[in-house]
Enzyme design. Structure first.
Site: not given
Ligand code: NAP
Length: 251
Positions: A161, A148
């Site tokens: 985080y 991130s």
């Molecule tokens: P999101 O919409 O909240 O989705 C998170 C995903 O991670 C969901 O599919 C969830 O699955 C899965 N997950 C969480 N804990 C888990 C576990 N213990 N085992 C298996 N699956 C798990 O988040 P996102 O924005 O798509 O983020 C994806 C990645 O990008 C993350 O690592 C996040 O930190 C990173 N990121 C996001 C942003 C942003 O602005 N969105 C920015 C920087 C980095 P379930 O719902 O099935 O549990």
């Protein structure tokens, strides 16, 4: 239609952790449509995972779904072993699963801290250690870790985080050095702000304020990340990199 996909299937097995929603779900769909063999891991959101599967089915593509809480060592190992047993190998591991939390530093509990490390950092360690054995044996592989912008710059009210995401950067670089001679590339992607559930608590005003800080004046979308993943899969010379996808928010 499914038969058509089987004929054109690309012989690359790709696992996306946290593929049920947001960035992970987009990566799963993007890569499935390119005819890669994709395994979607989910934990809590079974309905969302099935929706991704059904959406792909409707247009003639298949995806394999597997439930595992990758923050737990046994489940993470089971997930990797499932993929290897079923397909004989794992070519690309995308450690995307993650959680976030906004809290004053002094109010972060031991449990909050541990949960953050387990879900964002330890999950990657568990999955990667298991997958790397197969990749080393096959003398090829690609690992992509979802870091991130906060792992690079630090994010106020997100110390735990930011720590976990910074940890992923050290992990990526060290492992890229160690596994390079085995023809395994290890890279991280560091998104800025992407339009997913992770940011659903931000108000319209918050989003407008953030946009003002971003040179490209917009919030990113999951496809921006999926396109980078595609490029990393096709490449064979980039390793140990942290690729920022943030509209110029940090450079
Ligand atoms: P999101 O919409 O909240 O989705 C998170 C995903 O991670 C969901 O599919 C969830 O699955 C899965 N997950 C969480 N804990 C888990 C576990 N213990 N085992 C298996 N699956 C798990 O988040 P996102 O924005 O798509 O983020 C994806 C990645 O990008 C993350 O690592 C996040 O930190 C990173 N990121 C996001 C942003 C942003 O602005 N969105 C920015 C920087 C980095 P379930 O719902 O099935 O549990």
């Amino acid at each position: 239609m499914v038969e058509k996909q089987e004929k054109n299937i690309v012989d690359k097995v790709i696992l996306v952790t946290g593929g049920s929603r947001g960035i992970g779900a987009e990566i799963v769909q993007f890569l499935s449509k390119l005819n890669y063999r994709v395994v979607l891991n989910y934990n809590k959101s079974e309905v969302c995972a099935k929706n991704v599967e059904n959406n792909l089915k409707k247009i003639g593509y298949t995806v394999d779904i597997f439930k595992a809480d990758v923050s737990k060592k046994e489940e993470a190992v089971n997930l990797i072993q499932y993929v290897i047993k079923k397909y004989g190998k794992i070519d690309v591991l995308i450690n995307n699963a993650g959680i976030s939390q906004t809290k004053l530093f002094t109010e972060i509990t031991d449990e909050d801290w541990q949960k953050m490390m387990d879900n964002n950092l330890n999950s990657t360690f568990y999955c990667t250690r298991e997958a790397a054995k197969n990749m080393i044996h096959n003398k090829q592989g690609l690992i992509i870790n979802m870091s991130s912008i906060w792992g690079i710059t630090g994010g106020s009210l997100e110390v735990h985080y930011s720590t976990a995401k910074a940890g992923l950067i050290g992990f990526t670089k060290a492992l890229a050095k160690e596994l390079g001679p085995s023809n395994i590339r290890v890279n991280a992607i560091a998104p800025g702000i992407i339009n997913t559930d992770m940011n659903k608590e931000l108000s319209d005003i918050d989003l407008e304020n953030i946009k003002r800080e971003i040179p490209l004046e917009k919030i990113g979308n999951s496809e921006n990340i999926a396109k980078c993943v595609k490029w990393l899969i096709e490449d064979d010379y980039v390793t140990g990199e942290v690729i920022s996808i943030n509209g110029g928010w940090y450079m």
